[in-house]
Design a protein around this motif. Structure first.
Motif, PDB file in Angstrom:
ATOM      1  N   TRP A 234       0.816  -1.214   0.000  1.00 36.20           N
ATOM      2  CA  TRP A 234       0.000   0.000   0.000  1.00 36.20           C
ATOM      3  C   TRP A 234       0.852   1.267   0.000  1.00 36.20           C
ATOM      4  CZ3 TRP A 234      -4.596  -1.378  -1.267  1.00 36.20           C
ATOM      5  CH2 TRP A 234      -5.166  -2.561  -0.780  1.00 36.20           C
ATOM      6  N   ASN A 235       2.144   1.130   0.225  1.00 37.39           N
ATOM      7  CA  ASN A 235       3.030   2.287   0.430  1.00 37.39           C
ATOM      8  C   ASN A 235       2.486   3.183   1.545  1.00 37.39           C
ATOM      9  OD1 ASN A 235       5.260   3.973   0.095  1.00 37.39           O
ATOM     10  ND2 ASN A 235       4.238   5.253  -1.431  1.00 37.39           N
ATOM     11  N   SER A 236       2.058   2.548   2.617  1.00 40.56           N
ATOM     12  CA  SER A 236       1.444   3.282   3.725  1.00 40.56           C
ATOM     13  C   SER A 236       2.409   4.275   4.359  1.00 40.56           C
ATOM     14  CB  SER A 236       0.944   2.295   4.786  1.00 40.56           C
ATOM     15  OG  SER A 236      -0.049   1.452   4.253  1.00 40.56           O
ATOM     16  N   THR A 237       3.651   3.855   4.557  1.00 31.65           N
ATOM     17  CA  THR A 237       4.598   4.757   5.225  1.00 31.65           C
ATOM     18  C   THR A 237       4.921   5.964   4.339  1.00 31.65           C
ATOM     19  OG1 THR A 237       6.457   3.413   4.439  1.00 31.65           O
ATOM     20  CG2 THR A 237       5.606   2.948   6.662  1.00 31.65           C
ATOM     21  N   GLY A 238       4.993   5.752   3.041  1.00 34.05           N
ATOM     22  CA  GLY A 238       5.233   6.871   2.134  1.00 34.05           C
ATOM     23  C   GLY A 238       4.087   7.864   2.148  1.00 34.05           C
ATOM     24  N   PHE A 239       2.865   7.333   2.127  1.00 32.11           N
ATOM     25  CA  PHE A 239       1.698   8.217   2.164  1.00 32.11           C
ATOM     26  C   PHE A 239       1.619   8.973   3.484  1.00 32.11           C
ATOM     27  CE2 PHE A 239      -2.656   8.909   3.613  1.00 32.11           C
ATOM     28  CZ  PHE A 239      -3.088   9.799   2.639  1.00 32.11           C
ATOM     29  N   LEU A 240       1.841   8.275   4.612  1.00 35.83           N
ATOM     30  CA  LEU A 240       1.737   8.924   5.922  1.00 35.83           C
ATOM     31  C   LEU A 240       2.828   9.979   6.107  1.00 35.83           C
ATOM     32  CD1 LEU A 240       0.791   5.865   8.161  1.00 35.83           C
ATOM     33  CD2 LEU A 240      -0.672   7.800   7.558  1.00 35.83           C
ATOM     34  N   ALA A 241       4.013   9.732   5.555  1.00 39.09           N
ATOM     35  CA  ALA A 241       5.065  10.751   5.632  1.00 39.09           C
ATOM     36  C   ALA A 241       4.615  12.026   4.916  1.00 39.09           C
ATOM     37  CB  ALA A 241       6.360  10.215   5.026  1.00 39.09           C
ATOM     38  N   TRP A 242       3.978  11.870   3.749  1.00 31.82           N
ATOM     39  CA  TRP A 242       3.439  13.040   3.054  1.00 31.82           C
ATOM     40  C   TRP A 242       2.331  13.696   3.881  1.00 31.82           C
ATOM     41  CZ3 TRP A 242      -1.696  13.612   1.455  1.00 31.82           C
ATOM     42  CH2 TRP A 242      -1.978  14.787   0.748  1.00 31.82           C
ATOM     43  N   LEU A 243       1.448  12.871   4.454  1.00 30.82           N
ATOM     44  CA  LEU A 243       0.320  13.396   5.239  1.00 30.82           C
ATOM     45  C   LEU A 243       0.824  14.239   6.411  1.00 30.82           C
ATOM     46  CD1 LEU A 243      -2.856  13.129   5.512  1.00 30.82           C
ATOM     47  CD2 LEU A 243      -2.374  11.339   7.201  1.00 30.82           C
ATOM     48  N   TYR A 244       1.854  13.747   7.111  1.00 31.38           N
ATOM     49  CA  TYR A 244       2.367  14.436   8.294  1.00 31.38           C
ATOM     50  C   TYR A 244       3.302  15.600   7.957  1.00 31.38           C
ATOM     51  CZ  TYR A 244       0.862  10.217  10.879  1.00 31.38           C
ATOM     52  OH  TYR A 244       0.155   9.183  11.430  1.00 31.38           O
ATOM     53  N   ASN A 245       3.955  15.527   6.803  1.00 31.39           N
ATOM     54  CA  ASN A 245       4.951  16.550   6.446  1.00 31.39           C
ATOM     55  C   ASN A 245       4.402  17.674   5.580  1.00 31.39           C
ATOM     56  OD1 ASN A 245       7.108  15.254   7.766  1.00 31.39           O
ATOM     57  ND2 ASN A 245       7.590  14.009   5.971  1.00 31.39           N
ATOM     58  N   GLU A 246       3.547  17.339   4.612  1.00 27.28           N
ATOM     59  CA  GLU A 246       3.232  18.297   3.559  1.00 27.28           C
ATOM     60  C   GLU A 246       1.746  18.532   3.303  1.00 27.28           C
ATOM     61  OE1 GLU A 246       5.445  17.513  -0.028  1.00 27.28           O
ATOM     62  OE2 GLU A 246       7.028  16.504   1.098  1.00 27.28           O
ATOM     63  N   SER A 247       0.882  17.677   3.783  1.00 26.33           N
ATOM     64  CA  SER A 247      -0.537  17.787   3.439  1.00 26.33           C
ATOM     65  C   SER A 247      -1.166  19.017   4.075  1.00 26.33           C
ATOM     66  CB  SER A 247      -1.291  16.532   3.898  1.00 26.33           C
ATOM     67  OG  SER A 247      -1.561  16.604   5.292  1.00 26.33           O
ATOM     68  N   PRO A 248      -2.330  19.439   3.597  1.00 28.70           N
ATOM     69  CA  PRO A 248      -2.997  20.609   4.183  1.00 28.70           C
ATOM     70  C   PRO A 248      -3.479  20.398   5.611  1.00 28.70           C
ATOM     71  CG  PRO A 248      -4.373  19.586   2.488  1.00 28.70           C
ATOM     72  CD  PRO A 248      -3.031  18.936   2.398  1.00 28.70           C
ATOM     73  N   VAL A 249      -3.467  19.148   6.102  1.00 33.55           N
ATOM     74  CA  VAL A 249      -3.898  18.882   7.486  1.00 33.55           C
ATOM     75  C   VAL A 249      -2.749  18.316   8.325  1.00 33.55           C
ATOM     76  CG1 VAL A 249      -6.365  18.603   7.022  1.00 33.55           C
ATOM     77  CG2 VAL A 249      -4.829  16.654   6.666  1.00 33.55           C
ATOM     78  N   ARG A 250      -1.525  18.588   7.905  1.00 32.30           N
ATOM     79  CA  ARG A 250      -0.355  17.961   8.536  1.00 32.30           C
ATOM     80  C   ARG A 250      -0.254  18.229  10.040  1.00 32.30           C
ATOM     81  NH1 ARG A 250       0.971  21.856   5.035  1.00 32.30           N
ATOM     82  NH2 ARG A 250       1.802  23.818   5.853  1.00 32.30           N
ATOM     83  N   ASP A 251      -0.753  19.383  10.497  1.00 29.38           N
ATOM     84  CA  ASP A 251      -0.608  19.726  11.915  1.00 29.38           C
ATOM     85  C   ASP A 251      -1.733  19.197  12.790  1.00 29.38           C
ATOM     86  OD1 ASP A 251       1.758  21.155  11.437  1.00 29.38           O
ATOM     87  OD2 ASP A 251       0.626  22.952  10.891  1.00 29.38           O
TER      88      ASP A 251
END
Length: 464
Positions: A234-251
């Protein structure tokens, strides 16, 4: 230089990448590894919220028989009661896809839903954006003709609810998303290769997740259904790294632990461990008890009887136990295919709100205490607010003697005060002579004078 045939492939892969966002200056960066991701501090709002509403709604709400797993039980496992239901109620040759146009959402009123959720006392809501059947409740570019904009409602359900929640309530908006789909040909082909192929996550699942986050900015992302595939597929860790680092809801975004086979109760933002998980003791990590008012199903069931629904007393007990042990309660309802929240669900939600209006002080923004429940009196559960020097003792049975014995609190004469939430007057208490603890003299109240009907809370000031 890449040869022309590879240049086209590289361009196609680049188009699948999410748009980059500049990270906030000074915030921690997370690597795409569980070791790094699991160190992320959970946004404080989630632990403070304590109580949320889960909504299971989709095409499975049309047959509304047995369970939201209707398609699987009927077509894959061929369970007789599901086969007979179709034979007795639908014409020969009727396919599950034929339920799509019947999922009308005709009476779906997002503002009305939002008002009910606000009245429940919940602090966040999680909508199933896509269940294992693959039907998306938004106009997914990657689910052509099997989504709520092109089929059935002809409406963006996710957007309507998001707007209603964010404009007319104080709740946080969240989305559930099933990673896999039971009968999607690309997933089945990947599965047959023991997940050496990755056609489904690359062309369907990952693009949809990026689309959901960028378009609707969910502050809860509730993953589910790994189909037996590992997180690497699923590339879960890659997606979550983006979610936590760069996404509009990262914080502010929080995630659960269902990101691949073997990750549950092991990796992710908070643990769910299993459906209806309620361990009854403190866990070392934040967790959530996702459970259903209907004891047997997450989706609406037309064949449910009144005894299949948890009573308000049982639901309050779930909430009290869960919060005392450091968890959040995510309480599920299943709307009908036309978008109605049935009276039994609405009643339970409003009853919970009534209880929380009186006792919410003992639930919201509380911490766990040194003891989760009492050693002498059953069904007494504790929470605390250390800064205010408060301990809350929530009890689910009013003693006929009018005296509540608490074995855990250590009180001090002249300093300790006891109050019944919703009553307002200080209560008399005495220390137990033989052992630690106190005996609280409860007020003599008629049923009409009781601050609530399904459990009560004492606020204890300055106890050890």
């Amino acid at each position: 230089m890449l040869p022309p045939e590879l240049r086209g492939l590289a361009l196609a892969l680049l188009l699948l990448l999410p748009p980059t966002q500049c990270p906030v200056a000074g915030t921690a960066r997370f690597d795409p590894t569980w070791e790094s991701l699991d160190r992320r501090q959970l946004p404080a709002w989630f632990d403070q919220a304590k109580f949320g509403i889960f909504i299971h709604w989709g095409v499975f709400s049309v047959p509304s028989f047995g369970s939201e797993w209707f398609w699987w039980y009927w077509q894959k496992e061929k369970i007789q009661q599901f086969v007979d239901f179709m034979k007795n109620n639908y014409p020969p040759g009727f396919k599950y896809e034929d339920f799509g146009p019947l999922f009308t959402a005709k009476f779906f009123n997002a503002k009305q839903w939002a008002d009910i959720f606000q009245a429940s006392g919940a602090k966040y809501v999680v909508l199933t954006s896509k269940h294992h059947e693959g039907f998306t409740l938004w106009g997914s570019k990657y689910s052509w003709n099997w989504n709520a904009v092109d089929e059935g409602p002809m409406r963006d359900i996710v957007k309507e609810l998001e707007v209603a929640i964010r404009t007319s309530t104080g709740l946080r908006f969240g989305l559930y998303y099933s990673l896999f789909e039971w009968f999607h040909p690309l997933f089945l082909d990947d599965q047959s290769s023991s997940f050496q192929k990755r056609q489904f996550p690359v062309s369907k699942m990952l693009p949809e997740l990026y689309e959901l986050v960028n378009k609707y900015r969910p502050e809860v992302l509730w993953a589910d259904g790994d189909g037996g595939a590992p997180d690497g597929y699923w590339n879960s860790t890659g997606f979550l790294a983006w979610l936590y680092n760069e996404s509009p809801v990262r914080d502010t975004v929080v995630t659960n632990d269902r990101w691949g086979a073997g990750s549950i109760c092991k990796h992710g933002g908070y643990y769910t461990c299993s459906d209806r998980y309620n361990p009854g003791h403190l866990l070392p990590r934040k967790w959530e008890n996702c459970m259903t008012i209907d004891k047997l199903s997450w989706g609406y069931r037309r064949n449910a009887g009144i005894c299949d629904y948890l009573t308000i007393e049982e639901l309050v007990k779930q909430l009290v136990q869960t919060v005392s042990c450091g968890g959040n309660l995510l309480m599920n309802i299943g709307p009908t295919q036309d978008g109605t929240i049935s009276p039994i669900f609405e009643e339970r939600l409003r009853q919970m709100g009534t209880w929380l209006k009186v006792n919410g002080e003992a639930i919201y923004e509380t911490n766990t205490w040194r003891s989760q429940n009492d050693t002498l009196t059953p069904d007494v559960w504790y929470t605390s607010k250390p800064k205010e020097k408060l301990v809350y003792a929530m009890f689910l049975k009013w003693p006929t003697s009018g005296q509540l014995i608490l074995g855990q609190p250590k009180a001090t004469l002249g300093s300790t005060e006891v109050e019944l939430l919703g009553h307002g007057q200080p209560l008399e208490w005495t220390s137990l002579e033989v052992q630690n603890g106190i005996m609280v003299k409860l007020p003599h109240l008629t049923s009409h004078q009781m601050p609530c009907k399904w459990g009560w809370a004492l606020a204890l000031t300055n106890v050890m």
